[in-house]
Design a protein around this motif. Structure first.
Motif, short mmCIF file in Angstrom:
data_model
loop_
_atom_site.label_atom_id
_atom_site.label_comp_id
_atom_site.label_asym_id
_atom_site.label_seq_id
_atom_site.Cartn_x
_atom_site.Cartn_y
_atom_site.Cartn_z
N TYR A 262 -28.13 11.13 30.28
CA TYR A 262 -26.72 11.27 30.65
C TYR A 262 -26.25 10.02 31.40
N VAL A 263 -24.94 9.88 31.52
CA VAL A 263 -24.35 8.81 32.32
C VAL A 263 -24.23 9.33 33.75
N THR A 264 -24.72 8.57 34.72
CA THR A 264 -24.68 9.02 36.10
C THR A 264 -23.24 9.09 36.61
N LYS A 265 -23.04 9.88 37.62
CA LYS A 265 -21.69 10.12 38.16
C LYS A 265 -21.02 8.82 38.59
N PHE A 266 -21.78 7.96 39.27
CA PHE A 266 -21.28 6.65 39.68
C PHE A 266 -22.32 5.60 39.32
N ARG A 267 -21.89 4.36 39.28
CA ARG A 267 -22.79 3.27 38.90
C ARG A 267 -23.99 3.22 39.84
N GLY A 268 -25.16 2.96 39.22
CA GLY A 268 -26.38 2.89 40.01
C GLY A 268 -26.86 4.23 40.51
N ASN A 269 -26.26 5.33 40.02
CA ASN A 269 -26.58 6.68 40.49
C ASN A 269 -26.31 6.83 41.98
N LYS A 270 -25.31 6.10 42.47
CA LYS A 270 -24.90 6.25 43.88
C LYS A 270 -24.32 7.64 44.10
N LYS A 271 -24.42 8.13 45.32
CA LYS A 271 -23.92 9.47 45.64
C LYS A 271 -22.40 9.55 45.59
N SER A 272 -21.73 8.44 45.92
CA SER A 272 -20.28 8.45 46.06
C SER A 272 -19.73 7.08 45.70
N ALA A 273 -18.41 6.97 45.76
CA ALA A 273 -17.77 5.69 45.45
C ALA A 273 -16.60 5.47 46.41
N MET A 274 -16.17 4.21 46.54
CA MET A 274 -15.03 3.92 47.40
C MET A 274 -14.28 2.71 46.89
N ILE A 463 -23.01 4.46 48.59
CA ILE A 463 -21.62 4.26 48.18
C ILE A 463 -21.51 3.09 47.22
N TRP A 464 -20.91 3.32 46.07
CA TRP A 464 -20.55 2.24 45.16
C TRP A 464 -19.16 1.76 45.55
N VAL A 465 -19.05 0.55 46.05
CA VAL A 465 -17.77 -0.01 46.46
C VAL A 465 -17.27 -0.92 45.34
N ALA A 466 -16.08 -0.63 44.82
CA ALA A 466 -15.54 -1.40 43.70
C ALA A 466 -14.03 -1.24 43.67
N THR A 467 -13.38 -2.06 42.85
CA THR A 467 -11.93 -1.96 42.71
C THR A 467 -11.56 -0.64 42.06
N PHE A 468 -10.29 -0.30 42.19
CA PHE A 468 -9.82 0.95 41.61
C PHE A 468 -10.04 0.96 40.10
N LYS A 469 -9.70 -0.14 39.43
CA LYS A 469 -9.79 -0.16 37.96
C LYS A 469 -11.23 0.01 37.50
N GLU A 470 -12.20 -0.56 38.24
CA GLU A 470 -13.60 -0.45 37.83
C GLU A 470 -14.07 1.00 37.87
N ILE A 471 -13.75 1.68 38.96
CA ILE A 471 -14.23 3.06 39.10
C ILE A 471 -13.47 3.99 38.17
N ALA A 472 -12.15 3.78 38.03
CA ALA A 472 -11.37 4.62 37.12
C ALA A 472 -11.87 4.46 35.69
N ALA A 473 -12.16 3.22 35.28
CA ALA A 473 -12.67 2.99 33.92
C ALA A 473 -14.04 3.62 33.74
N TYR A 474 -14.91 3.48 34.74
CA TYR A 474 -16.25 4.05 34.66
C TYR A 474 -16.17 5.57 34.46
N ARG A 475 -15.33 6.22 35.26
CA ARG A 475 -15.21 7.68 35.15
C ARG A 475 -14.70 8.10 33.78
N ALA A 476 -13.72 7.37 33.26
CA ALA A 476 -13.20 7.71 31.94
C ALA A 476 -14.27 7.50 30.87
N GLU A 477 -15.04 6.43 30.99
CA GLU A 477 -16.11 6.17 30.03
C GLU A 477 -17.16 7.27 30.11
N ARG A 478 -17.52 7.63 31.32
CA ARG A 478 -18.53 8.68 31.49
C ARG A 478 -18.08 9.98 30.81
#
Length: 556
Positions: A262-274, A463-478
């Motif tokens: 499966y694709v992890t919830k956040f990049r690197g299998n981090k617990k959360s994102a910001m 915590i995966w710290v990234a720009t809004f577009k990076e995390i929004a795109a990752y979630r949509a891809e997942r």
């Protein structure tokens, strides 16, 4: 009520029998009204079939799904009370992530207490859950149980809730011959429908205690989920938007429990994102914020209004296009906050679209990149505006945490507590900051913001710290990638199939594969190039690009 009932009748007419096809992934969804669904329904919910999702009907036959999902419950209240539920988004995500057909047995009852779910109880809620699940299992495999209940017991007071739930779930699993089937529970709403101490005790003590004592039991947070009625705090029901998010959280919890890849919830299998986001293009964002983020290896998202760039005043100076271009070259996201910062929700859809597109053009011309995300002026949205704003983008800011000091009254203690809560709940924290030394919600002591950056940096393992577009795109891809695995014993081939615009959605995703990797030499290759791997317990983790990508894993 008449309008809601009309929608439901239309949906009944449009339901189509699927037939006796086998191979469904089956999920049993039970509990009281928040599982049954009390979120507001839109007409499209009740008329559109959810692709790849079926409901078990009252005759025990799979039929194509549309809302309300608790319509066929054999114990439900009146049909006109059934609304939007977590089952809607949960099933959509499980379908889009797995590519498999989903069959739901939704058998919830509003107002039901844990006593009424005990085996042998006169209300027969337990018996009906078993009977209907057995009917469904003729067509596929039971994958998991979702439970959302407890409001009635918090109101009444049930000191033996843990024992009663343990008895109930043990008997349910045993009766279904599924002793280790995963169970996911949901926390209750965190507002004043009852006293805070009773709600918090149930959410933070009772539910975790259950999941510590019951095998393969997990729970999801209700952090920042809103209530149905703004003017009825005593009502315990989640809003439509909250039910959508709750469905996502159930899917996020269930996915790694039922899939070996499966694709992890956040990049690197981090617990959360910001994501650190900054509104309105204040000059301090270029002079102070961007350098402080860069010191810590962070990148921010800066939402600007083209009309105001280089048009500030002494009380609130704004950035220049040259500064924004330099920030973009360093990796910061420069994105769309509308051209004028006007109230888009009060405009006609045509005028709102023109305002947004004008800002897109200005940013593309002066910064060199077209924005692919959007931030709503005044945080005001309507469904029609979201449709316009997200067209051709990876997403828009629909939740945020204001962290300024003049208006939001933030303190170091509050900031630290919020970061901890984001990690504990596995959330995507999106900050909203305006002024730093001048302007709206400015900081009395900007050092306290830099200290917050330091605290987040100290928790980068979580915590995966990234720009809004990076995390929004990752979630949509997942949510829209289906991974396929071929294993010949010596080599595993992973392919990704994604049904999204590949020019927009091309963020690397982290893939997790469960297995016994001890004492094995692993080599992961993509397009003849070696890929770095990580191990977390029984998980093999690596990154791949979900654009018709193929990865080969050699085992020795």
């Amino acid at each position: 009520m008449r309008r809601s009932l009309m929608f439901i009748m239309v949906c009944f007419v449009s339901v189509v029998l699927y037939g006796q096809t086998e191979g469904y992934d089956i999920y049993l969804m039970i509990g009281q009204s928040n599982m049954a669904g009390r979120g507001s329904l839109e007409q499209t919910d009740t008329t559109q079939i959810v692709e790849g999702v079926w409901l078990l009907d009252s005759a025990g036959v799979p039929v194509k799904a549309c809302a309300p999902f608790n319509r066929y419950s054999s114990i439900r209240k009146d049909i006109k009370l059934q609304g939007y539920s977590p089952a809607n988004n949960f099933s959509k995500l499980m379908r889009s992530r797995s590519g498999r057909n989903i069959l739901l047995v939704v058998n919830a009852k509003g107002g039901s207490a844990i006593d009424e779910w005990q085996p042998g109880d006169k209300h027969r809620f337990f018996d009906e859950a078993v009977r209907r699940t057995n009917q469904a299992m003729k067509y596929g495999t039971l994958k998991g149980i979702l439970w959302h209940q407890g409001e009635t017991n918090v109101m009444k007071g049930t000191p033996d809730y843990i024992d009663k739930f343990t008895t109930f779930i043990t008997a349910l699993r045993d009766t279904l011959n599924s002793s280790d089937i995963p169970v996911v529970m949901g926390q209750l709403g965190q507002w004043g429908w009852n006293t805070a101490d009773k709600i918090n005790a149930f959410n933070d003590s009772v539910i975790p205690a259950i999941c510590n004592s019951v095998n393969n039991c997990h729970y999801v947070s209700s952090h920042r989920l809103g209530r149905l009625y703004k003017n009825k705090e005593r009502d315990p029901h989640f809003s439509r938007e909250a039910q959508i998010e709750l469905g996502r959280r159930y899917a996020d919890a269930m996915t790694p429990l039922v899939d070996s890849i499966y694709v992890t919830k956040f990049r690197g299998n981090k617990k959360s994102a910001m994501s650190f986001t900054f509104d309105d293009g204040d000059l301090d964002h270029a002079l102070l914020v961007a350098p402080e983020l860069e010191k810590r290896g962070f990148l921010g998202t800066f939402w600007i209004n083209g009309k105001k760039i280089e048009n500030g005043d002494s009380e609130r100076p704004r950035m220049s296009w040259s500064q924004l271009r330099d920030m973009s070259l360093k990796g910061h996201e420069i994105s769309n906050h509308s051209w004028s910062h006007g109230k888009l929700v009060l405009m006609t859809p045509e005028d709102a679209r023109k305002d947004i597109e004008m800002n897109d053009s200005a940013i593309a011309l002066n910064v060199g990149k077209r924005p692919v995300s959007f931030c709503y002026p005044f945080n005001a949205t309507r469904s029609w505006l979201v449709d316009i704003a997200e067209e051709g983008r990876v997403g828009s800011r629909l939740h945020q945490k204001g962290i300024g000091q003049q208006n939001n009254k933030m303190t170091p203690e509050k900031l630290t507590a919020w970061v901890d809560e984001v990690v504990a709940t596995g959330d995507w924290g999106v900050t909203m900051t305006h002024g730093i030394t001048t302007g709206y919600d400015k900081w009395h002591n900007p050092q306290e913001l830099w200290d917050m950056f330091d605290y987040v940096k100290s928790r980068e393992d979580d915590i995966w710290v990234a720009t809004f577009k990076e995390i929004a795109a990752y979630r949509a891809e997942r949510d829209n990638v289906v991974l396929k695995k071929q294993d010949n014993g010596k080599e595993i081939t992973i392919t990704a199939d994604i049904q999204l615009d590949k020019t927009l959605f091309n963020e690397p995703i982290t893939v997790a594969i469960k297995g016994n990797w001890f004492d094995k030499k692993i080599s992961v290759v993509r397009n003849d190039e070696k890929v770095n791997v990580n191990f977390q317990g029984d998980l093999l983790l690596f990154e791949m690009i979900p654009v018709s990508d193929s990865v080969k894993i050699s085992l020795k």
